[in-house]
Motif scaffolding. Structure first.
Motif, PDB file in Angstrom:
ATOM      1  N   MET A   1     107.555  53.882  73.297  1.00 14.94           N
ATOM      2  CA  MET A   1     108.297  51.731  73.510  1.00 14.94           C
ATOM      3  C   MET A   1     107.801  52.096  74.900  1.00 14.94           C
ATOM      4  SD  MET A   1     108.999  50.591  69.899  1.00 14.94           S
ATOM      5  CE  MET A   1     109.490  49.278  70.508  1.00 14.94           C
ATOM      6  N   GLY A   2     108.168  52.611  75.680  1.00 13.24           N
ATOM      7  CA  GLY A   2     108.320  52.327  76.609  1.00 13.24           C
ATOM      8  C   GLY A   2     107.042  51.934  77.727  1.00 13.24           C
ATOM      9  N   ARG A   5     105.968  48.651  76.580  1.00 11.57           N
ATOM     10  CA  ARG A   5     106.016  47.527  76.734  1.00 11.57           C
ATOM     11  C   ARG A   5     105.655  47.636  78.880  1.00 11.57           C
ATOM     12  NH1 ARG A   5     109.759  43.938  77.004  1.00 11.57           N
ATOM     13  NH2 ARG A   5     111.819  43.413  79.154  1.00 11.57           N
ATOM     14  N   GLU A   9     102.580  45.012  79.969  1.00 18.63           N
ATOM     15  CA  GLU A   9     102.995  44.511  81.221  1.00 18.63           C
ATOM     16  C   GLU A   9     101.741  44.529  81.862  1.00 18.63           C
ATOM     17  OE1 GLU A   9     106.648  45.999  83.335  1.00 18.63           O
ATOM     18  OE2 GLU A   9     107.275  44.612  81.810  1.00 18.63           O
ATOM     19  N   SER A  60     105.804  42.808  73.520  1.00 17.97           N
ATOM     20  CA  SER A  60     105.995  43.392  74.735  1.00 17.97           C
ATOM     21  C   SER A  60     106.454  42.265  75.454  1.00 17.97           C
ATOM     22  CB  SER A  60     104.759  44.847  75.043  1.00 17.97           C
ATOM     23  OG  SER A  60     103.478  43.745  75.302  1.00 17.97           O
ATOM     24  N   ASN A  61     106.766  41.170  75.240  1.00 14.54           N
ATOM     25  CA  ASN A  61     106.545  40.098  76.303  1.00 14.54           C
ATOM     26  C   ASN A  61     107.809  39.781  76.736  1.00 14.54           C
ATOM     27  OD1 ASN A  61     105.459  39.228  74.296  1.00 14.54           O
ATOM     28  ND2 ASN A  61     103.725  37.593  75.163  1.00 14.54           N
ATOM     29  N   ASP A  64     114.123  41.691  78.289  1.00 17.13           N
ATOM     30  CA  ASP A  64     115.186  43.552  78.025  1.00 17.13           C
ATOM     31  C   ASP A  64     115.744  43.048  76.836  1.00 17.13           C
ATOM     32  OD1 ASP A  64     113.182  43.971  80.392  1.00 17.13           O
ATOM     33  OD2 ASP A  64     114.818  43.734  81.525  1.00 17.13           O
ATOM     34  N   TYR A  67     113.766  43.056  73.586  1.00 13.44           N
ATOM     35  CA  TYR A  67     112.793  44.546  73.406  1.00 13.44           C
ATOM     36  C   TYR A  67     113.761  44.863  73.784  1.00 13.44           C
ATOM     37  CZ  TYR A  67     109.233  47.757  74.227  1.00 13.44           C
ATOM     38  OH  TYR A  67     108.142  48.085  73.996  1.00 13.44           O
TER      39      TYR A  67
END
Length: 94
Positions: A1-2, A5, A9, A60-61, A64, A67
């Motif tokens: 998941m990181g 993200r 970006e 992803s956008n 926080d 997400y």
């Protein structure tokens, strides 16, 4: 998941299709360990004889908090296969 993200970006892409799977040799069932309400290891989890891959669209956008909710949902979908219905280590509290 990181990674999703960070890639979202970097490439300015909003949606990703994610599939989570666990490969194992099937000689023994998988077990996911959790704790009970008192913090002791809970031993009555259901064995996972065949993990069913999880498919989800990840945005992803988003902010926080949203997400983190997606991260929790993916993790919960994984542990649900062992009969676990709540997460202990992915929380929003500091």
């Amino acid at each position: 998941m990181g990674l999703i993200r960070a890639a979202g970006e970097f490439f300015n892409i909003g949606n990703y299709e994610l599939r989570v799977g666990i490969e194992h040799d099937h000689t023994k069932p998988l077990f996911i360990t959790t704790v009970d309400n008192s913090g002791l290891i809970y031993t009555d989890n259901l064995p996972i004889s065949r993990f069913i891959p999880i498919d989800i669209t990840v945005q992803s956008n988003v902010v926080d908090a949203d997400y983190l909710n997606q991260v929790r949902q993916v993790a919960l979908d994984v542990v649900n296969q062992a009969g676990i219905h709540r997460l202990w280590t992915i929380s929003s509290s500091p």
